[in-house]
Motif scaffolding. Structure first.
Motif, short mmCIF file in Angstrom:
data_model
loop_
_atom_site.label_atom_id
_atom_site.label_comp_id
_atom_site.label_asym_id
_atom_site.label_seq_id
_atom_site.Cartn_x
_atom_site.Cartn_y
_atom_site.Cartn_z
N GLY A 109 0.82 -1.20 0.00
CA GLY A 109 0.00 0.00 0.00
C GLY A 109 0.86 1.26 0.00
O GLY A 109 1.98 1.26 -0.49
N LYS A 110 0.36 2.32 0.59
CA LYS A 110 1.08 3.60 0.58
C LYS A 110 2.02 3.76 1.78
O LYS A 110 2.81 4.69 1.82
N THR A 111 1.92 2.89 2.76
CA THR A 111 2.75 3.03 3.95
C THR A 111 4.20 2.67 3.65
O THR A 111 4.48 1.66 3.02
N ARG A 112 5.11 3.53 4.11
CA ARG A 112 6.54 3.30 3.91
C ARG A 112 7.28 3.56 5.21
O ARG A 112 6.91 4.41 6.02
N GLY A 113 8.40 2.84 5.40
CA GLY A 113 9.33 3.11 6.47
C GLY A 113 8.84 2.74 7.86
O GLY A 113 7.77 2.17 8.06
N PHE A 114 9.69 3.08 8.84
CA PHE A 114 9.35 2.89 10.25
C PHE A 114 9.86 4.11 11.00
O PHE A 114 10.58 4.96 10.46
N TYR A 115 9.49 4.20 12.28
CA TYR A 115 9.94 5.31 13.11
C TYR A 115 10.63 4.78 14.36
O TYR A 115 10.28 3.70 14.87
N ASP A 116 11.62 5.53 14.83
CA ASP A 116 12.33 5.20 16.06
C ASP A 116 11.92 6.21 17.12
O ASP A 116 12.24 7.41 17.02
N LEU A 117 11.19 5.75 18.13
CA LEU A 117 10.70 6.66 19.16
C LEU A 117 11.83 7.25 20.00
O LEU A 117 11.62 8.22 20.74
N ALA A 118 13.04 6.68 19.89
CA ALA A 118 14.19 7.25 20.58
C ALA A 118 14.71 8.50 19.88
O ALA A 118 15.48 9.26 20.45
N ASP A 119 14.29 8.69 18.63
CA ASP A 119 14.67 9.88 17.87
C ASP A 119 13.69 11.00 18.20
O ASP A 119 12.51 10.92 17.85
N PRO A 120 14.12 12.06 18.85
CA PRO A 120 13.19 13.13 19.25
C PRO A 120 12.51 13.82 18.08
O PRO A 120 11.43 14.37 18.23
N LYS A 121 13.12 13.78 16.90
CA LYS A 121 12.54 14.42 15.72
C LYS A 121 11.58 13.48 14.97
O LYS A 121 10.86 13.91 14.07
N ARG A 149 12.54 -3.32 -5.38
CA ARG A 149 13.02 -4.54 -6.02
C ARG A 149 12.03 -5.71 -5.94
O ARG A 149 12.21 -6.71 -6.61
N GLY A 150 11.03 -5.57 -5.09
CA GLY A 150 10.07 -6.66 -4.95
C GLY A 150 10.55 -7.78 -4.06
O GLY A 150 10.04 -8.89 -4.15
N ASN A 151 11.52 -7.50 -3.20
CA ASN A 151 12.05 -8.52 -2.30
C ASN A 151 11.43 -8.41 -0.91
O ASN A 151 10.88 -7.37 -0.54
N SER A 152 11.58 -9.46 -0.13
CA SER A 152 11.11 -9.44 1.25
C SER A 152 12.11 -10.19 2.12
O SER A 152 12.69 -11.19 1.69
N LYS A 153 12.35 -9.68 3.34
CA LYS A 153 13.26 -10.36 4.25
C LYS A 153 13.03 -9.86 5.67
O LYS A 153 12.47 -8.79 5.90
N VAL A 154 13.50 -10.66 6.64
CA VAL A 154 13.42 -10.29 8.04
C VAL A 154 14.60 -9.38 8.37
O VAL A 154 15.75 -9.67 8.00
N VAL A 155 14.32 -8.27 9.06
CA VAL A 155 15.37 -7.32 9.42
C VAL A 155 15.30 -6.99 10.91
O VAL A 155 14.24 -7.11 11.53
N ASN A 156 16.44 -6.58 11.47
CA ASN A 156 16.52 -6.12 12.85
C ASN A 156 16.33 -4.61 12.89
O ASN A 156 16.89 -3.88 12.05
N LEU A 157 15.58 -4.12 13.86
CA LEU A 157 15.30 -2.70 13.99
C LEU A 157 15.75 -2.20 15.36
O LEU A 157 15.98 -2.99 16.28
N PRO A 158 15.86 -0.89 15.54
CA PRO A 158 16.24 -0.32 16.85
C PRO A 158 15.23 -0.71 17.94
O PRO A 158 14.06 -0.98 17.65
N PRO A 159 15.65 -0.75 19.20
CA PRO A 159 14.78 -1.19 20.30
C PRO A 159 13.49 -0.40 20.43
O PRO A 159 12.46 -0.94 20.85
N GLN A 160 13.50 0.90 20.07
CA GLN A 160 12.31 1.73 20.21
C GLN A 160 11.58 1.92 18.86
O GLN A 160 10.77 2.83 18.73
N ALA A 161 11.84 1.02 17.92
CA ALA A 161 11.20 1.15 16.60
C ALA A 161 9.71 0.83 16.67
O ALA A 161 9.28 -0.02 17.46
N VAL A 162 8.93 1.52 15.86
CA VAL A 162 7.50 1.22 15.73
C VAL A 162 7.21 0.94 14.26
O VAL A 162 7.74 1.61 13.37
#
Length: 334
Positions: A109-121, A149-162
């Motif tokens: 869909g239109k949703t992209r990316g993630f956010y890190d709540l540890a980042d104040p901005k 690219r049409g690929n999919s994979k499991v990734v590690n994110l920062p501890p405060q990621a949403v």
């Protein structure tokens, strides 16, 4: 006169409500409806979860993001956050082959990316991909769908990621086919007519002739609507090919052969009645029943199956496409 020889001149209470007609799931906590799609034994949300009480962050477009601690509790009752095995199977089913890129984009869909709540901005990260929650992971891990690219994979994110959440539910294959499993009856969603069904070799068969789109007594035996109620309505070959409800189909010649191979299991009184409409006359209605298959061997004909009740015999012929025969619908449980 009902018997003819030759021709005569003369249709539990649950928290989450699932609708399989359009593959949607209603979350009774807030009334939101989520579209879904089948894959394997699961139905997958095609909309991002948006349950307000557990949302951790919303971006400028008001998209909902959740932290790991809230993932499992966020999905509606009867659904869950998919784990790595389920995501991997889904990706193999949907994100392979020449259309994998378009399929990934469509699902993300239109949703992209993630956010890190540890980042104040609260700057967006990973803008070229969509990130979705994974159940039962060590650390914050997500399924990343690369929309470039049409690929999919499991990734590690920062501890405060949403990230965004897609929920899944176990499929009810009978309900998807509009069948009440206890009563073994199918309700045609187009007109609410009910038909008994039975399971034969992993396929559900209607045990009564279709009556859908009955608009004239001319579609009935003897042009009398009483007989449409009793035997079902007559269809031309082209009408028959389009007559079955969504998810069901007119059986082909091979399916009819499989259906009748064990003749001891056939209900001859049920199959061998109602006759057919033969131009301006009718076939013997008390001792024969005539049914279309979707198979056509010769021009302007369709393969038909005639069941003879008294003789307990079957005739397989090619009939002119304008003749009126009955329709039995069939579906696979998958």
């Amino acid at each position: 006169m009902l018997s003819f020889v030759g021709r005569l001149a003369v249709a539990l209470i649950v928290v989450t409500e699932v609708s399989y007609a359009d593959f949607s799931i209603r979350d009774s906590r807030d009334g939101k409806i989520y579209k879904s799609m089948p894959s394997g034994n699961l139905n997958w949300f095609t909309d991002n979860l948006s349950f307000q009480k557990s949302v951790s962050f919303r971006d400028g477009a008001k998209n909902a993001y959740y932290r790991q601690a809230d993932w499992s509790a966020s999905c509606p009752a009867g659904t869950h956050v998919p784990d790595v095995v389920e995501w991997t199977a889904f990706a193999k089913d949907r994100f392979t082959g020449p259309r994998k890129l378009s399929n990934v984009k469509s699902f993300a869909g239109k949703t992209r990316g993630f956010y890190d709540l540890a980042d104040p901005k609260h700057k967006i990260q990973g803008k070229d991909a969509a990130y979705f929650a994974l159940k039962d992971t060590n650390g914050v891990r997500a399924m990343m769908l690369d929309v470039k690219r049409g690929n999919s994979k499991v990734v590690n994110l920062p501890p405060q990621a949403v990230v965004t959440v897609r929920c899944v539910s176990e499929r009810d294959l009978y309900a998807e086919k509009f069948v009440d499993r206890k009563e073994m009856k199918m309700t045609d969603p187009r007109d609410n007519q009910k038909y008994k069904v039975e399971l034969r070799d992993d396929k559900l068969w209607m045990l009564a002739n279709l009556k859908y789109s009955l608009s004239s007594a001319k579609q009935c035996l003897l042009e009398d609507s009483v007989y449409c109620k009793k035997f079902g309505r007559f269809y031309t070959y082209n009408e028959a090919k389009k007559a079955c409800p969504a998810g069901w189909h007119l059986p082909d010649d091979g399916e009819w052969r499989d259906f009748q191979k064990d003749r001891a299991k056939l209900n001859w009184d049920n199959l061998g009645r109602g006759g057919c409409k033969d131009w301006d006359g009718f076939c013997n209605s008390e001792v024969t029943g005539h049914y279309w298959s979707s198979t056509s061997i010769m021009k302007n004909t369709g393969r038909s199956w005639e069941f003879r009740r008294q003789a307990k015999s079957i005739d397989r012929t090619d009939q002119n496409v304008q003749k009126g025969l009955y329709v039995r619908c069939v579906t696979e449980l998958n």
